[in-house]
Design a protein around this motif. Structure first.
Motif, PDB file in Angstrom:
ATOM      1  N   ARG A  98      -3.435   2.967   1.766  1.00  0.00           N
ATOM      2  CA  ARG A  98      -2.730   1.722   1.421  1.00  0.00           C
ATOM      3  C   ARG A  98      -3.558   0.497   1.816  1.00  0.00           C
ATOM      4  O   ARG A  98      -3.626  -0.489   1.085  1.00  0.00           O
ATOM      5  CB  ARG A  98      -1.364   1.683   2.089  1.00  0.00           C
ATOM      6  CG  ARG A  98      -0.371   2.598   1.425  1.00  0.00           C
ATOM      7  CD  ARG A  98       0.983   2.511   2.066  1.00  0.00           C
ATOM      8  NE  ARG A  98       1.940   3.347   1.340  1.00  0.00           N
ATOM      9  CZ  ARG A  98       3.027   3.858   1.867  1.00  0.00           C
ATOM     10  NH1 ARG A  98       3.315   3.611   3.139  1.00  0.00           N
ATOM     11  NH2 ARG A  98       3.832   4.596   1.140  1.00  0.00           N
ATOM     12  N   GLU A  99      -4.167   0.574   2.977  1.00  0.00           N
ATOM     13  CA  GLU A  99      -5.014  -0.538   3.436  1.00  0.00           C
ATOM     14  C   GLU A  99      -6.205  -0.724   2.500  1.00  0.00           C
ATOM     15  O   GLU A  99      -6.570  -1.848   2.145  1.00  0.00           O
ATOM     16  CB  GLU A  99      -5.486  -0.289   4.871  1.00  0.00           C
ATOM     17  CG  GLU A  99      -6.243  -1.446   5.482  1.00  0.00           C
ATOM     18  CD  GLU A  99      -5.428  -2.726   5.583  1.00  0.00           C
ATOM     19  OE1 GLU A  99      -6.029  -3.808   5.466  1.00  0.00           O
ATOM     20  OE2 GLU A  99      -4.195  -2.661   5.766  1.00  0.00           O
ATOM     21  N   LYS A 102      -5.046  -2.296  -0.621  1.00  0.00           N
ATOM     22  CA  LYS A 102      -4.815  -3.729  -0.372  1.00  0.00           C
ATOM     23  C   LYS A 102      -6.139  -4.496  -0.399  1.00  0.00           C
ATOM     24  O   LYS A 102      -6.247  -5.559  -1.017  1.00  0.00           O
ATOM     25  CB  LYS A 102      -4.123  -3.892   0.981  1.00  0.00           C
ATOM     26  CG  LYS A 102      -3.562  -5.247   1.260  1.00  0.00           C
ATOM     27  CD  LYS A 102      -2.591  -5.139   2.439  1.00  0.00           C
ATOM     28  CE  LYS A 102      -2.928  -6.100   3.512  1.00  0.00           C
ATOM     29  NZ  LYS A 102      -2.071  -6.005   4.673  1.00  0.00           N
ATOM     30  N   GLU A 103      -7.149  -3.943   0.243  1.00  0.00           N
ATOM     31  CA  GLU A 103      -8.466  -4.585   0.260  1.00  0.00           C
ATOM     32  C   GLU A 103      -9.073  -4.637  -1.139  1.00  0.00           C
ATOM     33  O   GLU A 103      -9.654  -5.650  -1.536  1.00  0.00           O
ATOM     34  CB  GLU A 103      -9.414  -3.841   1.210  1.00  0.00           C
ATOM     35  CG  GLU A 103      -9.063  -4.004   2.671  1.00  0.00           C
ATOM     36  CD  GLU A 103      -9.878  -3.087   3.585  1.00  0.00           C
ATOM     37  OE1 GLU A 103     -10.759  -2.352   3.083  1.00  0.00           O
ATOM     38  OE2 GLU A 103      -9.624  -3.096   4.799  1.00  0.00           O
ATOM     39  N   ARG A 105      -7.451  -4.631  -3.977  1.00  0.00           N
ATOM     40  CA  ARG A 105      -6.719  -5.625  -4.775  1.00  0.00           C
ATOM     41  C   ARG A 105      -7.165  -7.037  -4.415  1.00  0.00           C
ATOM     42  O   ARG A 105      -7.321  -7.886  -5.295  1.00  0.00           O
ATOM     43  CB  ARG A 105      -5.215  -5.474  -4.552  1.00  0.00           C
ATOM     44  CG  ARG A 105      -4.643  -4.272  -5.269  1.00  0.00           C
ATOM     45  CD  ARG A 105      -3.161  -4.152  -5.071  1.00  0.00           C
ATOM     46  NE  ARG A 105      -2.640  -3.011  -5.806  1.00  0.00           N
ATOM     47  CZ  ARG A 105      -1.519  -2.405  -5.524  1.00  0.00           C
ATOM     48  NH1 ARG A 105      -0.759  -2.828  -4.530  1.00  0.00           N
ATOM     49  NH2 ARG A 105      -1.119  -1.368  -6.247  1.00  0.00           N
TER      50      ARG A 105
END
Length: 189
Positions: A98-99, A102-103, A105
């Protein structure tokens, strides 16, 4: 720095995306090997969330084949030794994924912003060029009009002089008419 064309910006963005995807495939292969998951081209593509075309591409295909061969030579007992991922491990992997998403994106948004800014800059350059051309046209037209006005000034001065002469002639004619009118009115009495 020279202005880049939209095609150059897009090509660079595609190169960066390709590099990121290829790295994601290599990371996925390592994770699959560590977790003892069976490796195949389709499984790697699915796990890395990339097209199967990419896992067959030169520079990536060799890594997948090497991993498949490595698994073939690994004793079957390794899977039986309890090398399954625990719940905590899966949650940690999920959090890391998920991290990373996020990065990625954020990086994607940053690249989009850079492309928009570059395209805007190029549009400004086009608009500025047109404005500069229009200013040059207007300046030239203004110069021509000033030249024509300078040529007409002597004529304007001459017209004003003739108008003054005409006004003086009219005044003089009126006085003559009045003088004659008085003479005729004096003769008739």
């Amino acid at each position: 720095m020279a202005a880049r064309t939209p095609a150059e910006v897009l090509a660079e963005c595609r190169r960066n995306t390709s590099i990121l995807k290829r790295q994601r495939v290599l990371d996925t292969i390592r994770l699959m090997l560590d977790d003892g998951e069976p490796i195949s081209f389709a499984a790697v593509a699915r796990a890395a969330n990339v097209s199967t075309w990419l896992v067959y591409a030169e520079g990536v295909r060799e890594h997948v084949q090497a991993a498949i061969q490595r698994q073939e030579h690994t004793p079957v007992t390794a899977a039986a030794q309890g090398r399954r991922a625990g719940t905590a491990s899966l949650h940690a992997d999920l959090a890391m994924a998920r991290e990373e998403i996020k990065e990625l994106r954020a990086e994607r948004d940053q690249l989009r912003g850079a492309i928009r800014q570059q395209l805007g800059h190029q549009l400004d350059q086009i608009s500025n060029r047109k404005l500069t051309e229009r200013i040059a046209e207007l300046t030239e037209a203004n110069r021509k009009l000033e030249h024509e006005l300078a040529e007409l000034r002597p004529l304007t001065d001459h017209v004003q002089e003739l108008e003054r002469d005409l006004a003086a002639t009219r005044t003089s004619l009126r006085q003559m008419i009045k003088g004659r009118a008085s003479e005729f009115s004096g003769e008739g009495s």
